[in-house]
Design a protein around this motif. Structure first.
Motif, PDB file in Angstrom:
ATOM      1  N   GLY A   8      39.434   6.150 -25.216  1.00  0.00           N
ATOM      2  CA  GLY A   8      38.217   5.688 -25.862  1.00  0.00           C
ATOM      3  C   GLY A   8      38.248   4.195 -26.133  1.00  0.00           C
ATOM      4  N   VAL A   9      38.668   3.421 -25.124  1.00  0.00           N
ATOM      5  CA  VAL A   9      38.708   1.959 -25.266  1.00  0.00           C
ATOM      6  C   VAL A   9      37.956   1.346 -24.080  1.00  0.00           C
ATOM      7  CG1 VAL A   9      40.955   2.060 -26.432  1.00  0.00           C
ATOM      8  CG2 VAL A   9      40.890   1.650 -23.967  1.00  0.00           C
ATOM      9  N   PRO A  10      37.460   0.108 -24.221  1.00  0.00           N
ATOM     10  CA  PRO A  10      36.784  -0.527 -23.082  1.00  0.00           C
ATOM     11  C   PRO A  10      37.755  -0.756 -21.929  1.00  0.00           C
ATOM     12  CG  PRO A  10      36.427  -1.772 -25.126  1.00  0.00           C
ATOM     13  CD  PRO A  10      37.475  -0.761 -25.415  1.00  0.00           C
ATOM     14  N   GLU A  11      37.258  -0.639 -20.711  1.00  0.00           N
ATOM     15  CA  GLU A  11      38.133  -0.895 -19.549  1.00  0.00           C
ATOM     16  C   GLU A  11      38.737  -2.299 -19.618  1.00  0.00           C
ATOM     17  OE1 GLU A  11      36.548   0.094 -15.717  1.00  0.00           O
ATOM     18  OE2 GLU A  11      35.785   2.033 -16.422  1.00  0.00           O
ATOM     19  N   ALA A  12      37.969  -3.242 -20.177  1.00  0.00           N
ATOM     20  CA  ALA A  12      38.455  -4.632 -20.248  1.00  0.00           C
ATOM     21  C   ALA A  12      39.658  -4.775 -21.171  1.00  0.00           C
ATOM     22  CB  ALA A  12      37.326  -5.540 -20.718  1.00  0.00           C
ATOM     23  N   HIS A  13      39.940  -3.752 -21.974  1.00  0.00           N
ATOM     24  CA  HIS A  13      41.091  -3.811 -22.889  1.00  0.00           C
ATOM     25  C   HIS A  13      42.364  -3.236 -22.262  1.00  0.00           C
ATOM     26  CE1 HIS A  13      38.818  -4.281 -26.980  1.00  0.00           C
ATOM     27  NE2 HIS A  13      38.400  -5.133 -26.059  1.00  0.00           N
ATOM     28  N   LEU A  73      43.818  -4.052  -6.323  1.00  0.00           N
ATOM     29  CA  LEU A  73      44.354  -5.089  -7.219  1.00  0.00           C
ATOM     30  C   LEU A  73      44.045  -4.790  -8.682  1.00  0.00           C
ATOM     31  CD1 LEU A  73      45.326  -8.410  -6.989  1.00  0.00           C
ATOM     32  CD2 LEU A  73      43.157  -8.496  -8.201  1.00  0.00           C
ATOM     33  N   ALA A  74      42.857  -4.257  -8.942  1.00  0.00           N
ATOM     34  CA  ALA A  74      42.409  -4.054 -10.328  1.00  0.00           C
ATOM     35  C   ALA A  74      42.829  -2.698 -10.889  1.00  0.00           C
ATOM     36  CB  ALA A  74      40.883  -4.183 -10.389  1.00  0.00           C
ATOM     37  N   CYS A  75      43.511  -1.879 -10.109  1.00  0.00           N
ATOM     38  CA  CYS A  75      43.886  -0.516 -10.549  1.00  0.00           C
ATOM     39  C   CYS A  75      42.675   0.186 -11.152  1.00  0.00           C
ATOM     40  CB  CYS A  75      45.021  -0.568 -11.576  1.00  0.00           C
ATOM     41  SG  CYS A  75      46.552  -1.284 -10.987  1.00  0.00           S
ATOM     42  N   SER A  76      41.532   0.135 -10.436  1.00  0.00           N
ATOM     43  CA  SER A  76      40.254   0.561 -11.030  1.00  0.00           C
ATOM     44  C   SER A  76      40.235   2.024 -11.464  1.00  0.00           C
ATOM     45  CB  SER A  76      39.104   0.362 -10.040  1.00  0.00           C
ATOM     46  OG  SER A  76      39.302  -0.779  -9.296  1.00  0.00           O
ATOM     47  N   ALA A  77      40.693   2.930 -10.595  1.00  0.00           N
ATOM     48  CA  ALA A  77      40.594   4.352 -10.941  1.00  0.00           C
ATOM     49  C   ALA A  77      41.458   4.657 -12.164  1.00  0.00           C
ATOM     50  CB  ALA A  77      41.031   5.207  -9.754  1.00  0.00           C
ATOM     51  N   GLN A  86      49.632   3.963  -8.676  1.00  0.00           N
ATOM     52  CA  GLN A  86      48.309   4.136  -9.291  1.00  0.00           C
ATOM     53  C   GLN A  86      47.822   5.576  -9.149  1.00  0.00           C
ATOM     54  OE1 GLN A  86      45.346   1.137  -8.198  1.00  0.00           O
ATOM     55  NE2 GLN A  86      46.965  -0.314  -7.663  1.00  0.00           N
ATOM     56  N   ASP A  87      47.924   6.121  -7.924  1.00  0.00           N
ATOM     57  CA  ASP A  87      47.398   7.472  -7.689  1.00  0.00           C
ATOM     58  C   ASP A  87      48.261   8.514  -8.398  1.00  0.00           C
ATOM     59  OD1 ASP A  87      45.577   6.110  -6.220  1.00  0.00           O
ATOM     60  OD2 ASP A  87      46.091   6.972  -4.282  1.00  0.00           O
ATOM     61  N   ALA A  88      49.574   8.272  -8.422  1.00  0.00           N
ATOM     62  CA  ALA A  88      50.467   9.212  -9.110  1.00  0.00           C
ATOM     63  C   ALA A  88      50.183   9.191 -10.611  1.00  0.00           C
ATOM     64  CB  ALA A  88      51.927   8.848  -8.843  1.00  0.00           C
ATOM     65  N   ALA A  89      49.872   8.024 -11.150  1.00  0.00           N
ATOM     66  CA  ALA A  89      49.582   7.924 -12.587  1.00  0.00           C
ATOM     67  C   ALA A  89      48.300   8.680 -12.930  1.00  0.00           C
ATOM     68  CB  ALA A  89      49.478   6.455 -13.006  1.00  0.00           C
ATOM     69  N   VAL A  90      47.269   8.522 -12.092  1.00  0.00           N
ATOM     70  CA  VAL A  90      46.013   9.249 -12.340  1.00  0.00           C
ATOM     71  C   VAL A  90      46.277  10.753 -12.284  1.00  0.00           C
ATOM     72  CG1 VAL A  90      43.711   9.762 -11.422  1.00  0.00           C
ATOM     73  CG2 VAL A  90      44.508   7.387 -11.529  1.00  0.00           C
ATOM     74  N   ALA A  91      47.013  11.194 -11.257  1.00  0.00           N
ATOM     75  CA  ALA A  91      47.304  12.632 -11.120  1.00  0.00           C
ATOM     76  C   ALA A  91      48.132  13.124 -12.310  1.00  0.00           C
ATOM     77  CB  ALA A  91      48.027  12.900  -9.802  1.00  0.00           C
ATOM     78  N   SER A  92      49.034  12.285 -12.806  1.00  0.00           N
ATOM     79  CA  SER A  92      49.866  12.686 -13.954  1.00  0.00           C
ATOM     80  C   SER A  92      49.014  12.865 -15.203  1.00  0.00           C
ATOM     81  CB  SER A  92      50.937  11.627 -14.249  1.00  0.00           C
ATOM     82  OG  SER A  92      51.765  11.467 -13.140  1.00  0.00           O
ATOM     83  N   LEU A  93      48.053  11.951 -15.396  1.00  0.00           N
ATOM     84  CA  LEU A  93      47.181  12.070 -16.573  1.00  0.00           C
ATOM     85  C   LEU A  93      46.374  13.363 -16.505  1.00  0.00           C
ATOM     86  CD1 LEU A  93      45.883   8.389 -16.853  1.00  0.00           C
ATOM     87  CD2 LEU A  93      47.279   9.592 -18.545  1.00  0.00           C
ATOM     88  N   ARG A  94      46.044  13.768 -15.282  1.00  0.00           N
ATOM     89  CA  ARG A  94      45.226  14.979 -15.122  1.00  0.00           C
ATOM     90  C   ARG A  94      46.069  16.253 -15.203  1.00  0.00           C
ATOM     91  NH1 ARG A  94      41.179  12.606 -10.431  1.00  0.00           N
ATOM     92  NH2 ARG A  94      40.188  11.094 -11.827  1.00  0.00           N
ATOM     93  N   ALA A  95      47.379  16.106 -15.254  1.00  0.00           N
ATOM     94  CA  ALA A  95      48.269  17.284 -15.328  1.00  0.00           C
ATOM     95  C   ALA A  95      48.790  17.446 -16.757  1.00  0.00           C
ATOM     96  CB  ALA A  95      49.418  17.123 -14.340  1.00  0.00           C
ATOM     97  N   GLU A  96      47.948  17.146 -17.716  1.00  0.00           N
ATOM     98  CA  GLU A  96      48.421  17.093 -19.093  1.00  0.00           C
ATOM     99  C   GLU A  96      49.032  18.404 -19.618  1.00  0.00           C
ATOM    100  OE1 GLU A  96      45.806  15.761 -22.327  1.00  0.00           O
ATOM    101  OE2 GLU A  96      47.556  14.577 -22.893  1.00  0.00           O
ATOM    102  N   PRO A  97      48.452  19.569 -19.322  1.00  0.00           N
ATOM    103  CA  PRO A  97      49.070  20.794 -19.868  1.00  0.00           C
ATOM    104  C   PRO A  97      50.536  20.926 -19.453  1.00  0.00           C
ATOM    105  CG  PRO A  97      46.893  21.273 -18.965  1.00  0.00           C
ATOM    106  CD  PRO A  97      47.203  19.853 -18.593  1.00  0.00           C
TER     107      PRO A  97
END
Ligand SMILES: Cc1ncc(COP(=O)(O)O)c(C=O)c1O
Length: 362
Positions: free
Chosen positions: A81-86, A67-71, A262-273
């Motif tokens: 560089g922002v707080p998670e709460a933001h 629910l919180a999209c924690s990862a 959620q998982d695809a978004a995390v993987a996308s952020l990690r595929a930045e190059p």
């Protein structure tokens, strides 16, 4: 027969019009493939590792998502560089935009945005019950920030600044945006909609996340739908101070963002190059298309997004029909112009050919 009573605010609200899909094989004048240049999508397949992450998540879709999209929230907080709460996630940035309206605006309130801009703004504003205040773009198809600041009243609750603007691709730059933010009362929320942020190459266009830091009335909207290529998974987010971010968590549809997204978004952020390489390719195509159109005699507003705008007025529908016959579906805005997404080289070439022929026949 009586019917259920619906809210009067819904009367006359148009339903959102999606970009047309590509024409069917074998239709029109062409023999080759058809291309969709009508929704500002990324033409490339998922970034490396993303399909694998989404497929793994699909194996568990008998369970509710986190629910919180924690990862994802942790990943985004670290990256910016922002707080998670933001950070507040939602079903696409349009979903988060609607939550921003639900959080701030209702009957009697006013919402300001440039026009023409993203066509969801009038729809979601009117659904909230608030009154849209549309401020015309200037002669260069740019936001008229002075006129927008002058339109603020004590009823204004929210202002959208779409940067770059959909559908014109034009941007607002640092000095003018800071001047505008200084003029807006601190109890009015300014939403910097940066759906196309990754395509900006002009160093003078500010990153909204720099601007939000010491401005509690600024929220930034970002999406995974465009550069990141996850349009079909529906995931976007806002970066905003408390209490705005907290209000977004209250107004979110519970479990709206799937675990796949959620998982695809995390993987996308990690595929930045790989992302940067694709964005660079699209930006190079953008320059090529703009130069070619200008060479053909068109006036093309300076675009920093993955699309270009041609103001065609009465000839809008004819151009869209010609493009479709040639195998490219563009986005017409009746009587105003067409928005053309930068796509694959082959698609862009087809479009340029249509534009050239159309121009000669004018
Ligand atoms: C300016 C702008 N904001 C937001 C969106 C919404 O994108 P999504 O809901 O897919 O994140 C779009 C999509 O076209 C857009 O052009």
């Amino acid at each position: 027969m009586t019917t259920p009573k619906l809210r009067a605010e819904l009367d006359g609200i148009p339903t959102y019009k999606p970009g047309r899909p590509p024409a069917a094989e074998g239709s029109g004048d062409r023999t080759g493939p058809a291309f969709k240049l009508s929704s500002n999508e990324n033409p490339y397949p998922p970034l490396p590792g993303v399909l694998e992450a989404a497929t793994a998540a699909a194996a568990a879709f008998n369970r509710y998502p986190d629910l919180a999209c924690s990862a994802l929230t942790a990943e985004l907080a670290g990256r910016f560089g922002v707080p998670e709460a933001h950070i507040a996630t939602g079903t696409g940035s349009v979903g988060v935009a609607q939550q921003l309206l639900q959080s701030t605006s209702g009957p009697g309130d006013e919402v300001i945005y440039a026009w023409r801009s993203f066509e969801a703004y009038p729809i979601i504003t009117r659904i909230s019950g608030a009154r849209p205040v549309q401020v015309p773009l200037d002669a260069d198809e740019r936001h008229d920030l002075d006129a927008m600041a002058a339109a603020v009243t004590d009823r204004t609750r929210l202002i959208f600044v779409c940067n770059p603007n959909n559908p014109t691709g034009t941007v607002v730059r640092r000095a003018e945006l800071e001047r505008f933010l200084d003029r807006v009362p601190s109890d009015v929320l300014v939403v910097l909609d940066e759906a196309y942020r990754e395509f900006i190459t002009d160093a003078d266009v500010p990153d909204g996340i720099d601007l939000y830091r010491d401005r509690p009335n600024v929220a930034v909207l970002r999406t995974f739908s465009k550069a990141y290529g996850l349009a079909g998974l529906r995931i976007g987010f806002a970066v905003a101070h408390e209490p705005v971010a907290a209000a977004l968590r209250k107004t979110a549809v519970p479990f709206g963002v799937s675990q796949l997204a959620q998982d695809a978004a995390v993987a996308s952020l990690r595929a930045e190059p790989a992302l940067l390489e694709r964005v660079a390719g699209l930006v190079a195509e953008r320059s090529r298309v703009v130069e070619a159109l200008t060479g053909q005699g068109w006036t093309v507003p300076e675009t920093q997004a993955n699309f270009v705008w041609l103001r065609l007025g009465e000839r809008t529908a004819d151009f869209a029909a010609a493009a479709e016959r040639a195998g490219t579906t563009v986005r017409p805005f009746a009587g105003e112009g067409v928005r053309i997404t930068i796509g694959e080289t082959e698609a862009n070439d087809l479009l340029l050919h249509t534009a050239e022929t159309f121009r000669k026949e004018l």
